[in-house]
Structures are given as structure tokens and as C-alpha cells.
Design a protein around this motif. Structure first.
Motif, PDB file in Angstrom:
ATOM      1  N   ASP A  73       0.864  -1.199   0.000  1.00 38.12           N
ATOM      2  CA  ASP A  73       0.000   0.000   0.000  1.00 38.12           C
ATOM      3  C   ASP A  73       0.892   1.237   0.000  1.00 38.12           C
ATOM      4  O   ASP A  73       1.051   1.902   1.019  1.00 38.12           O
ATOM      5  N   SER A  74       1.443   1.536  -1.157  1.00 35.77           N
ATOM      6  CA  SER A  74       2.402   2.646  -1.251  1.00 35.77           C
ATOM      7  C   SER A  74       1.758   3.996  -0.985  1.00 35.77           C
ATOM      8  O   SER A  74       2.378   4.891  -0.411  1.00 35.77           O
ATOM      9  N   GLN A  75       0.491   4.153  -1.384  1.00 32.27           N
ATOM     10  CA  GLN A  75      -0.172   5.448  -1.196  1.00 32.27           C
ATOM     11  C   GLN A  75      -0.344   5.773   0.283  1.00 32.27           C
ATOM     12  O   GLN A  75      -0.060   6.899   0.721  1.00 32.27           O
ATOM     13  N   THR A  76      -0.776   4.807   1.078  1.00 28.77           N
ATOM     14  CA  THR A  76      -0.927   5.014   2.518  1.00 28.77           C
ATOM     15  C   THR A  76       0.416   5.331   3.167  1.00 28.77           C
ATOM     16  O   THR A  76       0.521   6.217   4.029  1.00 28.77           O
ATOM     17  N   CYS A  77       1.450   4.611   2.747  1.00 28.46           N
ATOM     18  CA  CYS A  77       2.781   4.830   3.304  1.00 28.46           C
ATOM     19  C   CYS A  77       3.297   6.227   2.977  1.00 28.46           C
ATOM     20  O   CYS A  77       3.834   6.931   3.845  1.00 28.46           O
ATOM     21  N   LYS A  78       3.153   6.642   1.725  1.00 28.73           N
ATOM     22  CA  LYS A  78       3.678   7.938   1.306  1.00 28.73           C
ATOM     23  C   LYS A  78       2.945   9.104   1.970  1.00 28.73           C
ATOM     24  O   LYS A  78       3.508  10.177   2.140  1.00 28.73           O
ATOM     25  N   ARG A  79       1.685   8.874   2.339  1.00 30.72           N
ATOM     26  CA  ARG A  79       0.946   9.909   3.066  1.00 30.72           C
ATOM     27  C   ARG A  79       1.566  10.178   4.433  1.00 30.72           C
ATOM     28  O   ARG A  79       1.382  11.246   5.008  1.00 30.72           O
ATOM     29  N   GLN A  80       2.281   9.191   4.953  1.00 33.99           N
ATOM     30  CA  GLN A  80       2.880   9.300   6.281  1.00 33.99           C
ATOM     31  C   GLN A  80       4.275   9.904   6.261  1.00 33.99           C
ATOM     32  O   GLN A  80       4.892  10.095   7.310  1.00 33.99           O
ATOM     33  N   ILE A  81       4.801  10.202   5.053  1.00 38.56           N
ATOM     34  CA  ILE A  81       6.178  10.680   4.922  1.00 38.56           C
ATOM     35  C   ILE A  81       6.204  12.113   4.402  1.00 38.56           C
ATOM     36  O   ILE A  81       5.541  12.449   3.425  1.00 38.56           O
ATOM     37  N   GLY A  82       6.994  12.952   5.064  1.00 39.70           N
ATOM     38  CA  GLY A  82       7.335  14.268   4.549  1.00 39.70           C
ATOM     39  C   GLY A  82       8.839  14.279   4.326  1.00 39.70           C
ATOM     40  O   GLY A  82       9.596  13.857   5.212  1.00 39.70           O
ATOM     41  N   ALA A  83       9.292  14.707   3.175  1.00 40.95           N
ATOM     42  CA  ALA A  83      10.716  14.568   2.869  1.00 40.95           C
ATOM     43  C   ALA A  83      11.301  15.794   2.179  1.00 40.95           C
ATOM     44  O   ALA A  83      10.616  16.479   1.411  1.00 40.95           O
ATOM     45  N   ILE A  84      12.559  16.054   2.484  1.00 44.42           N
ATOM     46  CA  ILE A  84      13.372  17.009   1.729  1.00 44.42           C
ATOM     47  C   ILE A  84      14.617  16.252   1.295  1.00 44.42           C
ATOM     48  O   ILE A  84      15.479  15.921   2.118  1.00 44.42           O
ATOM     49  N   VAL A  85      14.677  15.914   0.024  1.00 42.56           N
ATOM     50  CA  VAL A  85      15.836  15.211  -0.530  1.00 42.56           C
ATOM     51  C   VAL A  85      16.617  16.213  -1.366  1.00 42.56           C
ATOM     52  O   VAL A  85      16.103  16.748  -2.347  1.00 42.56           O
ATOM     53  N   GLU A  86      17.851  16.468  -0.944  1.00 43.16           N
ATOM     54  CA  GLU A  86      18.667  17.538  -1.500  1.00 43.16           C
ATOM     55  C   GLU A  86      18.015  18.882  -1.133  1.00 43.16           C
ATOM     56  O   GLU A  86      17.389  19.002  -0.084  1.00 43.16           O
TER      57      GLU A  86
END
Length: 320
Positions: A73-86
């Protein structure tokens, strides 16, 4: 320990000709924890982060967010992540507020103006949020990036080299923001090459080298030794007594003289309980001691010790 909010198991990334740039990396992060991801250049830190947030595909291994498998369930997982890459990207000709609005429009779930105001207050951009971003300092842009990452109320914040370009004040402010977020239950995975800052910022660190995880350290336990509390202590005496003090220590088989600093300080490795006895020995020999300081192990010292040891092992294996 609470249930892991981020669970990485046997992560691997294989590129051309079967070369593994990340191999068998496993670690967990818990609620309200600030976890540091360390390693020299080319260790695989950014690749690991990119696999966690789904920017690049994993060759094998699993990523779970709050017990949900990313593959299932990638959509549920990604909702839980906030990211700054570079470095966070903004429209410089727009205000900070307009940038946040634009980012909010791309969120899966609606983001209210009230939520935006709460985040702006958290990162302390109230006085500048309606200014154009091109007027922002690097520190203010970094704070706006954190605000963007937090808009959709993630439980996990992932920051790749967030202190790049920040001055000491900006770094201190970022550290304070992350601790405030941790107090609210938000977990942060942060990678950085500033080891002294990571020691101040993180609860725990994992160290990578050449694509592999080589160590895991709880910052609060960094200075604890398994060898019956063996520690490093500096004894400062008069310069004209340093040789006499050196001879006295060298005659004791239970004390190791590591080196002499500034021609008047003996740096010794000994058991913590024997510090008073060593001081007494100096006094009885007529050696004046002006200061006794226990030297704490730093994250930098441990990092360099681990990576240097592994490099020497690699050299010996090649030679053999």
C-alpha cells in the motif's frame, strides 16, 4: 521501546554489472525519535533515502511505515512521509505563503489554511511568510522546506543534508525545530556530514560505509565503555614536572599514557574508579595537578575509528 514507525529490512540497490551500492541495510526508527544516518561520501545514504521515499526502485528488501508494507500500500505509506531530498525547490518570485498553497494543492488530502498557519508558526516564519522567497536567507528557505514537508501531517520526516549552506544560527534553529517536532511525536530521519551537530541533534545514529550498515549507536550511551568503565582523563601539571609525571604513569601497568598535550597535560586511559588514586599518586610524588578533566568520546571520534579500521582491514585483505 515503542513500535517502529519506520522499519527497513535487507534493503539493496544493484546497478549495472551487478554492483551493489546499497547492500543488506536494516534499521528501525521509533515514534518521536530523531535518527541520524551517517557515512562518508559514497556510502549510500542518499540512495537509501531515495529508496525509502520511493524516488528510486529497490532491488530487494522491504520498507514499512507504521506497520504497512510500502509494496502492499504505497499510497498510505507515502501519506505518512514528509521529505526534503537535496535542496527544497521553490518559486522564488512567489511569496512563502503562495509556495505553501501551491504545494498544498498537490497533496492527496486537503490542507486547510488553519493547518498552514499552524505550520508557519511552528517554523517561525510568520513575519516573512508573505515576502517573496527570493528575499529569504538559506535558513529561512530551509524552514519553508520543512513547512512544505509537514503540511500533510506526516508521522515521519526525512531530511537529506538539511544543514547544507546554513550558518551556525540556522543550524541551531533547525535542531530546535526537530526537537519540538519529536516532542509532538513526529519521527525524523536525518542524514548529514556534520558529526558534531548530529551528536547534538539525534537520539540515535546508524553509520553506513560502502553501502553497508556498520554500526548503530545511542547518543546517550556514546561515552559508556563495556570495559568496566574505562575512560580517558587529562591531568594537567607544571611543564617542568611533565617528565616526572610521565615516568610515574609509565611505571603503572594498569594505566595507559595516550599522549601529552601542550607539554603539560597527560592524557591517560584508565578505569574511572582509579582517578582519585592516580591523583593521590601525583600528590605524594610532589607533582602539582592544576586540572583533571574526563574527556568524553565524541561521535566524530567513533565514526573515524570505525571507518579507519575498516579501511585498514580492506588494505590488508588486498595486500594478502
Amino acid at each position: 521501546m515503542s513500535e517502529a514507525v519506520l522499519d527497513i529490512q535487507s534493503l539493496r540497490k544493484t546497478v549495472h554489472k551487478g554492483k551493489n551500492i546499497v547492500e543488506d541495510v536494516s534499521f528501525k526508527m521509533h515514534k518521536g525519535e530523531i535518527l541520524g544516518l551517517l557515512g562518508p561520501n559514497g556510502a549510500g545514504k542518499t540512495t537509501t533515502i531515495r529508496m525509502i521515499v520511493g524516488l528510486i526502485k529497490r532491488s530487494s528488501g522491504s520498507v514499512s511505515i507504521n506497520g504497512t508494507d510500502m509494496d502492499e500500500d504505497s499510497q498510505t505509506c507515502k501519506r505518512q512521509i514528509g521529505a526534503i531530498v537535496e535542496n527544497p525547490a521553490f518559486y522564488d518570485y512567489m511569496s512563502g505563503w503562495k509556495n505553501l498553497q501551491q504545494h498544498a494543492r498537490m497533496a492527496i488530502d486537503p490542507v486547510s489554511d488553519e493547518r498552514m498557519q499552524d505550520i508557519i508558526k511552528l517554523v517561525q516564519l510568520e513575519d516573512a511568510i508573505h515576502d517573496k522567497v527570493k528575499k529569504y536567507s538559506l535558513g529561512m528557505k530551509q524552514r519553508l522546506g520543512v513547512a512544505q514537508a509537514l503540511l500533510h501531517q506526516p508521522s515521519i520526516l526525512i531530511l537529506d543534508e538539511p544543514t547544507n549552506g546554513l550558518d551556525p544560527k540556522g543550524i541551531r534553529e533547525l535542531r530546535d525545530y526537530l526537537r519540538e517536532l519529536a516532542d509532538q511525536g513526529i519521527s525524523t530521519l536525518v542524514s548529514s556530514h556534520l558529526l558534531s551537530e548530529m551528536q547534538l541533534m539525534c537520539d540515535r545514529v546508524v553509520i553506513m560505509e560502502k553501502g553497508r550498515l556498520i554500526d548503530e549507536t545511542v547518543i546517550g550511551e556514546l561515552d559508556q565503555s563495556d570495559e568496566q568503565k574505562v575512560c580517558i582523563v587529562a591531568f594537567q601539571c607544571r611543564v617542568d614536572q611533565i617528565q616526572e609525571a610521565k615516568a610515574l604513569i609509565e611505571a603503572d601497568s594498569e594505566i595507559e599514557l595516550l599522549h601529552i598535550e601542550k607539554e603539560q597535560t597527560l592524557v591517560l586511559k584508565l578505569h574511572e574508579a582509579t582517578i582519585p588514586d592516580v591523583n593521590k599518586k601525583f600528590v605524594e610524588a610532589g607533582i602539582d595537578i592544576y586540572a583533571i578533566e574526563r574527556k568524553k568520546t565524541t561521535l566524530e571520534e567513533k565514526f573515524l575509528s570505525l571507518t579507519n579500521t575498516r579501511n585498514m582491514t580492506d588494505i590488508k585483505e588486498v595486500q594478502s
